[in-house]
Design a protein around this motif. Sequence first.
Motif, short mmCIF file in Angstrom:
data_model
loop_
_atom_site.label_atom_id
_atom_site.label_comp_id
_atom_site.label_asym_id
_atom_site.label_seq_id
_atom_site.Cartn_x
_atom_site.Cartn_y
_atom_site.Cartn_z
N CYS A 185 35.85 90.75 56.69
CA CYS A 185 36.27 90.43 58.06
C CYS A 185 37.43 89.44 58.08
O CYS A 185 37.88 89.02 59.16
CB CYS A 185 35.09 89.87 58.86
N SER A 186 37.88 89.02 56.92
CA SER A 186 39.03 88.11 56.80
C SER A 186 40.05 88.77 55.87
O SER A 186 40.18 88.40 54.70
CB SER A 186 38.59 86.76 56.23
N PRO A 187 40.78 89.77 56.38
CA PRO A 187 41.65 90.57 55.51
C PRO A 187 42.71 89.76 54.77
O PRO A 187 43.05 90.10 53.64
CB PRO A 187 42.29 91.59 56.47
N ASP A 188 43.22 88.70 55.38
CA ASP A 188 44.24 87.89 54.69
C ASP A 188 43.65 87.22 53.46
O ASP A 188 44.27 87.20 52.39
CB ASP A 188 44.82 86.84 55.64
N LEU A 189 42.44 86.66 53.63
CA LEU A 189 41.78 86.01 52.49
C LEU A 189 41.40 87.04 51.42
O LEU A 189 41.52 86.78 50.22
CB LEU A 189 40.54 85.25 52.96
N ALA A 190 40.93 88.20 51.86
CA ALA A 190 40.56 89.25 50.91
C ALA A 190 41.78 89.69 50.10
O ALA A 190 41.70 89.88 48.88
CB ALA A 190 39.95 90.44 51.65
N GLU A 191 42.92 89.84 50.77
CA GLU A 191 44.13 90.25 50.06
C GLU A 191 44.59 89.17 49.08
O GLU A 191 45.00 89.47 47.95
CB GLU A 191 45.24 90.54 51.07
N GLU A 192 44.49 87.91 49.51
CA GLU A 192 44.87 86.81 48.62
C GLU A 192 43.99 86.78 47.37
O GLU A 192 44.48 86.60 46.24
CB GLU A 192 44.77 85.48 49.38
N PHE A 193 42.69 86.96 47.57
CA PHE A 193 41.77 86.96 46.43
C PHE A 193 42.04 88.15 45.51
O PHE A 193 42.06 88.02 44.28
CB PHE A 193 40.32 86.99 46.91
#
Length: 213
Positions: A185-193
Amino acid sequence: MEAVLARMRALDERLPAQDGVAVFNRVYLTVTETLYARISHGEFPAPRRAETLSVLFAERYLRAVEADRAPACWRPLLQYRRHPGVRPLQHALAGINAHIGHDLALAVVATCRALDCEPRALEADFDQVGDTLVSLEEHIREDLMPGPDLLEVADPLTHLLGSWSLDRARDAAWSAARLLWTLRCSPDLAEEFTDSLDAGVGLVGRCLLTPAS
């Protein structure tokens, strides 16, 4: 799974035997054939889940080696695939490192989305797929380790490769998959990880491919 097996067999026929990607492909083809046989023989409690995970997992590898620009985790193998100082065992483990360390976590998340389930519903299948991979690791090392005439060269290579463990990589992949699912639900954080995971696995791959001579 027949479709991904056919693509792997086509790669095996097309690539020169000494090509680093061909070395990994032969190993992974054996793994996938073993998984397919085990699923077909009813050894998995939920065959559909196991097959979906196995197919989505394999497709990530096939897309990477066919892409114009592969993920960072695959680039070391693709760049060093014809280096004369890199041993076949190194090529095989670099591919396994990229596939387990990066692709497996993303395949788990993709499977959860495809089947509309939580990662915990896949844990038993994940463990059985992982057991198949781990059971082949010793066989891979035995088949591809340089012979007695190369022991002097192999000593530092053995030290280098001994620092990497498929079992630990599998455990890390499960943790990464659970974290990515939590971050859905936090696509920016998921992409960063995901980007960080890709880069980190790629760095390990470069270490595994340090020329032995």
